[in-house]
Design a protein around this motif. Structure first.
Motif, short mmCIF file in Angstrom:
data_model
loop_
_atom_site.label_atom_id
_atom_site.label_comp_id
_atom_site.label_asym_id
_atom_site.label_seq_id
_atom_site.Cartn_x
_atom_site.Cartn_y
_atom_site.Cartn_z
N GLN A 131 31.91 -25.19 -1.79
CA GLN A 131 32.23 -25.41 -3.21
C GLN A 131 30.91 -25.56 -3.97
OE1 GLN A 131 35.55 -27.64 -5.77
NE2 GLN A 131 34.62 -28.96 -4.24
N VAL A 132 30.70 -24.72 -4.98
CA VAL A 132 29.44 -24.69 -5.72
C VAL A 132 29.74 -24.78 -7.21
CG1 VAL A 132 27.34 -23.40 -6.19
CG2 VAL A 132 28.36 -23.31 -3.91
N LEU A 133 29.01 -25.63 -7.91
CA LEU A 133 29.11 -25.73 -9.37
C LEU A 133 28.04 -24.88 -10.01
CD1 LEU A 133 30.16 -27.03 -12.02
CD2 LEU A 133 28.54 -28.90 -11.62
N ILE A 134 28.45 -23.92 -10.84
CA ILE A 134 27.51 -23.10 -11.61
C ILE A 134 27.23 -23.85 -12.90
CG2 ILE A 134 27.04 -20.82 -12.54
CD1 ILE A 134 27.63 -20.89 -9.53
N GLU A 135 26.07 -24.50 -12.98
CA GLU A 135 25.78 -25.43 -14.07
C GLU A 135 25.83 -24.77 -15.44
OE1 GLU A 135 25.42 -28.52 -14.44
OE2 GLU A 135 25.17 -29.35 -12.44
N ASP B 161 27.55 -22.43 -16.88
CA ASP B 161 28.83 -22.21 -17.56
C ASP B 161 29.94 -23.14 -17.04
OD1 ASP B 161 29.22 -21.14 -15.09
OD2 ASP B 161 29.34 -19.07 -15.77
N LYS B 162 29.57 -24.12 -16.18
CA LYS B 162 30.52 -25.11 -15.66
C LYS B 162 31.65 -24.47 -14.86
CE LYS B 162 28.51 -28.79 -17.25
NZ LYS B 162 27.91 -29.76 -16.32
N HIS B 163 31.40 -23.31 -14.30
CA HIS B 163 32.37 -22.71 -13.39
C HIS B 163 32.18 -23.30 -12.00
CE1 HIS B 163 33.42 -18.78 -15.72
NE2 HIS B 163 33.39 -19.82 -16.51
N VAL B 164 33.28 -23.48 -11.30
CA VAL B 164 33.21 -23.92 -9.91
C VAL B 164 33.70 -22.76 -9.03
CG1 VAL B 164 34.18 -25.49 -8.19
CG2 VAL B 164 33.50 -26.36 -10.44
N VAL B 165 32.90 -22.42 -8.04
CA VAL B 165 33.26 -21.33 -7.13
C VAL B 165 33.51 -21.93 -5.75
CG1 VAL B 165 32.55 -19.18 -6.06
CG2 VAL B 165 31.91 -19.65 -8.44
N VAL B 166 34.73 -21.75 -5.24
CA VAL B 166 35.13 -22.26 -3.93
C VAL B 166 35.35 -21.07 -3.01
CG1 VAL B 166 36.79 -23.65 -2.64
CG2 VAL B 166 36.25 -24.24 -5.01
N THR B 167 34.76 -21.11 -1.83
CA THR B 167 34.93 -20.02 -0.86
C THR B 167 35.63 -20.56 0.38
OG1 THR B 167 32.87 -19.02 -1.65
CG2 THR B 167 33.77 -18.21 0.42
N PHE B 168 36.80 -20.00 0.66
CA PHE B 168 37.54 -20.35 1.87
C PHE B 168 37.18 -19.32 2.95
CE2 PHE B 168 40.13 -21.60 -1.78
CZ PHE B 168 40.33 -22.96 -1.52
N LYS B 169 36.48 -19.76 3.98
CA LYS B 169 35.98 -18.85 5.00
C LYS B 169 36.87 -18.90 6.25
CE LYS B 169 31.17 -19.32 3.46
NZ LYS B 169 30.95 -17.89 3.13
N ASN B 170 36.67 -17.93 7.13
CA ASN B 170 37.35 -17.89 8.43
C ASN B 170 38.87 -18.04 8.30
OD1 ASN B 170 34.95 -17.60 9.96
ND2 ASN B 170 34.56 -19.79 9.75
N LEU B 171 39.45 -17.29 7.35
CA LEU B 171 40.89 -17.39 7.13
C LEU B 171 41.70 -16.91 8.33
CD1 LEU B 171 41.24 -16.31 3.39
CD2 LEU B 171 41.53 -18.59 4.36
N GLN B 172 41.05 -16.20 9.26
CA GLN B 172 41.77 -15.78 10.46
C GLN B 172 42.19 -16.97 11.32
OE1 GLN B 172 38.55 -15.36 9.99
NE2 GLN B 172 37.42 -16.03 11.80
#
Length: 738
Positions: free
Chosen positions: A649-653, A655-666
């Motif tokens: 989970q990363v906050l892009i300062e 523009d205040k967007h938060v990007v969440v990456t769900f990995k290894n969905l297998q």
């Protein structure tokens, strides 16, 4: 209400569903282990009208006989006896699971029972709707507009018409909006609301279609009594002539689209002619055709005839010139599919720097060539075997198949092995995947082209611990459709690139792979460029280990003949593997600023290509979509718990967007459920939640084999796809081929 208000209601209804208060059983649960309440509710439903007998009739004959049926019938005669209870209990003892019962109840269409065990599926459109309908009215005219929606429980529908406001059409509450006959007053704008509710878990979803415009042409009148219709007798007139989309010659296999727009009294009929001969089955105003080789004919004349009961007219002739075979691609693929695997983050071995970057680069280039691309990163041995099996199910006669691997590997006894990320420190051949095994599984499906690009080292490993344990000599079937390429030669390394940059092989492959060249020409250019690249340092020499191409002019840029049979089944299977959750919005009225806040949650494949990694973007605006930098929304927790170690989970300062990456969905076996918070500054003012289910590859990986099984054998045995900060998740964090 206006259109925007209706859409807002839809968003609210979709997003306000909270984490289910009641959990439905895992599909692998034995019926004998079902929750007592759920067990008795289903049994009571089956007891009604002796529905249990219909269930009994669906059970395999080798499990039950006529004597068993008589036993359950006698059970009904006992005081408080329930044949359904006895049958379900016995099914559990014989190994039947929840997933089996779901299949039986679906055949019986017993939604009342299914709601206790089948997961909630939000409503969604299965295909885009046509937004404009133009039709002539008349006594025999009819118009039906279907809302193609799927979901569980069964969706409900309500159609609306826009007058001064959106008016509910009380007699239009089905999937299909119907006009019989079509009258002039039916002209207007319509939309459909579709929703469903799971009363057992309190989950609900709702959405609206886009606005649909119906235009009834003024070609009829009513007499004074308003009963009889008088239709104008109007012969056809061509409003727009068909024209060739290109002045130059067409390559063989090129797609040709011609359109003839006409008006006149309905119904209008169309016929298309080629070189003066009527083409069977071509009876629409739009003509789509793939130019295929035909007895060396290089010039064609196309023409359309439009007619009705009052007259007939021919369109202008369209002249089409076709190139000779030597001037362009000679071949057409039924379809094109590719599997790309990058193993970069190893459990006990040294990681790599450019494997993932290489796979992303190649995946995006193949997508431009209309390949159906499956790209996955950091797979364990069984995950590699299973995803290769899923990939091979997309292959078939006439299909182009490409397999690319970037990661650690080695060669022993003239056979090459790809190392999964869970290979132990002292590994042997049984811990790895043999390239020959993948080749054999692809050849088994008899594709028109079988291309393997293996970007790994081919050095002999440390034989002091490798030994010969697990070694098996694979001999794959050889067809005249194969080319197998290694990024390096025997006993040589494949050089890794810097972080974020491509390795040596892909660095040059990307310059040619999309060009209209044969595969051999592409590889020839790549080999030549690698040989003069100073980075190779006389250490890396790409090589073709096997080539049996009967048609040497085949190219990865060949066109797809998408109108062939089986393409729809392949498309549906592929879409299942890359299906992402629908985005949603959460609304909140801030009492301090009196601002209507909207939290937007959108989804996409990570880097737009990875099928085992989902990227979720969260940002906050007001009701007019203006960014609100004072407020932040982020992921606070998620279920199942075991997936919490596979996300970032990363906050892009800026523009205040938060990007969440769900990995290894297998690795995801249970439905993915997320919950987030809305902050003003650092203070929590609201929360939201959503059930994402099984996105991307997890839609099928939850059924994957967990024990070792040869890839080739699995092709026939696997079933097709059906469908607080205590954990540290609340904090923000930033975060390849030898």
């Amino acid at each position: 209400m206006d259109e925007s208000a209706m859409r807002a209601d839809s968003n609210c209804m979709t997003s306000l569903g909270s984490l289910p208060a009641v959990r439905k059983p895992n599909p692998d649960t034995y019926l004998s282990d079902l929750n007592a309440f759920v067990f008795m509710e289903i049994a009571n439903i089956l007891d009604m009208n002796e529905t249990w007998k219909k269930l009994f009739g669906l059970l395999p004959g080798f499990y039950y006989s006529a004597k068993d049926l008589q036993f359950y019938e006698r059970e009904h005669q006992r005081v408080s006896g329930s044949p359904s209870t006895a049958l379900l209990r016995d099914m559990g003892h014989k190994g039947f699971r929840v997933t089996d019962l779901i299949a039986f109840l679906e055949q019986l269409q017993l939604e009342r029972a299914l709601v206790y065990i089948k997961e909630f599926q939000p409503v969604r459109l299965t295909r885009p709707l046509q937004t404009i309908y133009r039709i002539q009215g008349g006594p025999d005219s009819r118009l039906e507009i279907e809302c193609p929606v799927t979901g569980f429980p069964r969706p409900s529908f309500q159609w609306f018409k826009l007058k001064e406001d959106w008016i509910e059409l009380t007699d239009q509450c089905s999937r299909v909006l119907s006009f019989r006959p079509v009258r002039l007053e039916d002209t207007g704008k319509y939309c459909c609301r579709f929703n469903n509710t799971d009363n057992y878990t309190n989950q609900q979803s709702c959405d609206f279609t886009d606005v649909i415009t119906v235009e009834v042409q003024r070609d009829f009148v009513l007499d004074k009594s308003g009963i009889e219709w008088f239709v104008k007798r109007e012969p056809p007139q061509i409003l727009r002539q068909p024209t060739s989309p290109s002045r130059g010659p067409f390559y063989q296999g090129a797609k040709l689209v011609l359109e003839c727009v006409a008006k006149g009294s309905e119904p209008l009929f169309y016929e298309w002619y080629k070189n003066g001969v009527k083409m069977p089955g071509e009876e629409c105003s739009t003509f789509v055709f793939y130019i295929m080789p035909e007895d060396d004919v290089v010039r064609y004349k196309y023409q359309c005839r439009v007619w009705n009961e009052y007259g007939s007219i021919h369109s202008d002739v369209v002249h089409v010139n076709v190139s000779s075979p030597r001037e362009g691609p000679q071949f057409v693929a039924e379809d094109k599919v590719a599997l790309l695997i990058a193993n970069e983050e190893y459990n006990v071995h040294e990681g790599l720097r450019s494997a993932v970057t290489d796979v992303i680069t190649v995946a995006k280039l193949l997508t431009k060539l209309d390949f159906k691309v499956l790209a996955a990163v950091n797979l364990e041995e069984m995950e590699m075997r299973n995803i290769v099996s899923e990939f091979c199910k997309l292959l078939d006669s006439g299909v182009y198949g490409v397999f690319y691997y970037a990661g650690h590997g080695f060669e022993v006894n003239k056979q090459c092995y790809m190392m999964p990320v869970d290979a132990p420190k002292e590994f042997n051949c049984s811990h790895c995947i043999c390239v020959e095994e993948v080749k054999a599984s692809m050849q088994q499906r008899n594709p028109a082209l079988c291309c393997l690009l293996i970007d790994m080292c081919r050095k002999d490993p440390d034989c002091s611990f490798l030994g010969m344990d697990g070694f098996q000599l694979f001999q794959s079937k050889v067809d005249r459709n194969l080319i197998c390429v290694y990024a390096t030669s025997y006993s040589c390394p494949a050089l890794d690139g810097p972080i974020g940059k491509n390795g040596l092989f892909v660095k040059h492959l990307k310059n040619y792979i999309t060009k209209d060249l044969s595969i051999e020409e592409v590889l020839s250019h790549v080999f030549e460029d690698v040989s003069v690249d100073s980075a190779a340092s006389n250490k890396q020499f790409p090589s073709i280990s096997e080539k049996t191409l009967a048609q040497t002019r085949r190219s990865l840029a060949d066109k797809i003949h998408s109108m062939l049979p089986n393409s729809s089944d392949r498309n549906e299977r592929y879409l299942t593997l890359i299906r992402k959750p629908s985005g949603f919005k959460v609304r909140y009225c801030d009492s301090q600023s009196d601002i209507q806040l909207v939290t937007h949650i959108t989804f996409q494949l990570e880097h737009t290509v990875l099928c085992n990694s989902l990227e979720m973007t969260i940002f906050v605006t007001d009701q007019n979509d203006r960014p609100q930098s004072t407020f932040t929304s982020y992921l606070q927790t998620m279920e199942p718990v075991y997936m919490r170690e596979h996300f970032e989970q990363v906050l892009i300062e800026e523009d205040k967007h938060v990007v969440v990456t769900f990995k290894n969905l297998q690795k995801l076996k249970d439905p993915l459920i997320i919950q987030g918070n809305l902050l003003r500054g650092k203070r929590n003012i609201d929360s939201w939640s959503q059930v994402l289910g099984h996105p991307l590859i997890s839609s099928v990986s939850r059924q994957w084999e967990t024990r070792r099984c040869p890839i080739v054998n699995k092709l026939s045995c696997l079933t097709p796809p059906t469908e607080s900060d205590e954990s540290g998740i609340g904090s923000f964090s930033s975060k390849l081929t030898n």
